[in-house]
Motif scaffolding. Structure first.
Motif, PDB file in Angstrom:
ATOM      1  N   PHE A  15      12.662 -38.981  -5.566  1.00  0.00           N
ATOM      2  CA  PHE A  15      12.602 -37.543  -5.787  1.00  0.00           C
ATOM      3  C   PHE A  15      12.272 -36.844  -4.481  1.00  0.00           C
ATOM      4  N   SER A  16      12.575 -35.567  -4.430  1.00  0.00           N
ATOM      5  CA  SER A  16      12.273 -34.742  -3.268  1.00  0.00           C
ATOM      6  C   SER A  16      11.122 -33.808  -3.623  1.00  0.00           C
ATOM      7  N   GLU A  22       5.791 -24.392  -0.638  1.00  0.00           N
ATOM      8  CA  GLU A  22       5.892 -22.933  -0.591  1.00  0.00           C
ATOM      9  C   GLU A  22       6.509 -22.417   0.708  1.00  0.00           C
ATOM     10  N   ASP A  23       6.220 -23.050   1.830  1.00  0.00           N
ATOM     11  CA  ASP A  23       6.760 -22.613   3.119  1.00  0.00           C
ATOM     12  C   ASP A  23       8.246 -22.992   3.171  1.00  0.00           C
ATOM     13  N   LYS A  24       9.125 -21.999   3.141  1.00  0.00           N
ATOM     14  CA  LYS A  24      10.573 -22.224   3.059  1.00  0.00           C
ATOM     15  C   LYS A  24      11.114 -23.011   4.252  1.00  0.00           C
ATOM     16  N   ALA A  25      10.582 -22.771   5.452  1.00  0.00           N
ATOM     17  CA  ALA A  25      11.042 -23.498   6.635  1.00  0.00           C
ATOM     18  C   ALA A  25      10.718 -24.985   6.513  1.00  0.00           C
ATOM     19  N   VAL A  26       9.516 -25.281   6.050  1.00  0.00           N
ATOM     20  CA  VAL A  26       9.112 -26.671   5.862  1.00  0.00           C
ATOM     21  C   VAL A  26       9.927 -27.293   4.727  1.00  0.00           C
ATOM     22  N   ALA A  27      10.134 -26.553   3.645  1.00  0.00           N
ATOM     23  CA  ALA A  27      10.896 -27.055   2.505  1.00  0.00           C
ATOM     24  C   ALA A  27      12.319 -27.418   2.916  1.00  0.00           C
ATOM     25  N   LYS A  28      12.933 -26.576   3.738  1.00  0.00           N
ATOM     26  CA  LYS A  28      14.303 -26.853   4.185  1.00  0.00           C
ATOM     27  C   LYS A  28      14.341 -28.129   5.024  1.00  0.00           C
ATOM     28  N   LYS A  29      13.365 -28.290   5.899  1.00  0.00           N
ATOM     29  CA  LYS A  29      13.285 -29.477   6.754  1.00  0.00           C
ATOM     30  C   LYS A  29      13.082 -30.734   5.902  1.00  0.00           C
ATOM     31  N   GLU A  30      12.267 -30.626   4.872  1.00  0.00           N
ATOM     32  CA  GLU A  30      11.935 -31.772   4.027  1.00  0.00           C
ATOM     33  C   GLU A  30      12.966 -32.044   2.938  1.00  0.00           C
ATOM     34  N   LYS A  32      15.815 -33.143   2.937  1.00  0.00           N
ATOM     35  CA  LYS A  32      16.593 -34.369   3.113  1.00  0.00           C
ATOM     36  C   LYS A  32      15.748 -35.629   2.999  1.00  0.00           C
ATOM     37  N   HIS A  33      14.459 -35.460   2.778  1.00  0.00           N
ATOM     38  CA  HIS A  33      13.555 -36.598   2.661  1.00  0.00           C
ATOM     39  C   HIS A  33      13.204 -36.838   1.199  1.00  0.00           C
ATOM     40  N   TYR A  34      13.230 -38.083   0.798  1.00  0.00           N
ATOM     41  CA  TYR A  34      12.934 -38.439  -0.586  1.00  0.00           C
ATOM     42  C   TYR A  34      11.782 -39.432  -0.640  1.00  0.00           C
ATOM     43  N   MET A  35      11.024 -39.352  -1.693  1.00  0.00           N
ATOM     44  CA  MET A  35       9.976 -40.322  -1.984  1.00  0.00           C
ATOM     45  C   MET A  35      10.582 -41.368  -2.908  1.00  0.00           C
ATOM     46  N   VAL A  36      10.280 -42.641  -2.673  1.00  0.00           N
ATOM     47  CA  VAL A  36      10.729 -43.730  -3.535  1.00  0.00           C
ATOM     48  C   VAL A  36       9.473 -44.407  -4.066  1.00  0.00           C
ATOM     49  N   LYS A  37       9.367 -44.476  -5.394  1.00  0.00           N
ATOM     50  CA  LYS A  37       8.156 -45.013  -6.029  1.00  0.00           C
ATOM     51  C   LYS A  37       8.511 -45.919  -7.192  1.00  0.00           C
ATOM     52  N   ARG A  38       7.657 -46.925  -7.447  1.00  0.00           N
ATOM     53  CA  ARG A  38       7.803 -47.777  -8.623  1.00  0.00           C
ATOM     54  C   ARG A  38       6.801 -47.299  -9.678  1.00  0.00           C
ATOM     55  N   ILE A  39       7.247 -47.183 -10.918  1.00  0.00           N
ATOM     56  CA  ILE A  39       6.378 -46.743 -12.009  1.00  0.00           C
ATOM     57  C   ILE A  39       5.484 -47.914 -12.425  1.00  0.00           C
ATOM     58  N   VAL A  40       4.168 -47.716 -12.313  1.00  0.00           N
ATOM     59  CA  VAL A  40       3.204 -48.753 -12.664  1.00  0.00           C
ATOM     60  C   VAL A  40       2.510 -48.416 -13.973  1.00  0.00           C
TER      61      VAL A  40
END
Length: 70
Positions: A15-16, A22-30, A32-40
């Motif tokens: 998920f992203s 809230e900061d739109k500039a930071v949100a735009k930069k981020e 393209k980055h996704y978190m990958v997690k295993r459900i425990v």
């Protein structure tokens, strides 16, 4: 793709976080980055992390990676 209500223990999800920033500039930069997690744990489970070991409902979770318990 599974819906959120179909997720089960052991599933791997990605998920992203960008839409929660809230900061739109930071949100735009981020965006393209996704978190990958295993459900425990699932709703209602008791999770404890002690000495790098994850316990789910009092039992060692064998499929959990070595955890950083902070």
């Amino acid at each position: 793709t599974r819906q959120v209500d179909e997720i089960q223990r052991g599933d791997v999800v990605y998920f992203s976080l960008s839409k929660h920033i809230e900061d739109k500039a930071v949100a735009k930069k981020e965006s393209k980055h996704y978190m990958v997690k295993r459900i425990v744990g699932m709703p209602g489970d008791s999770l404890i992390c002690k000495d790098g070991v994850v316990y789910v409902n009092g039992k060692v979770e064998e499929n959990a990676p070595k955890a950083s318990c902070e």
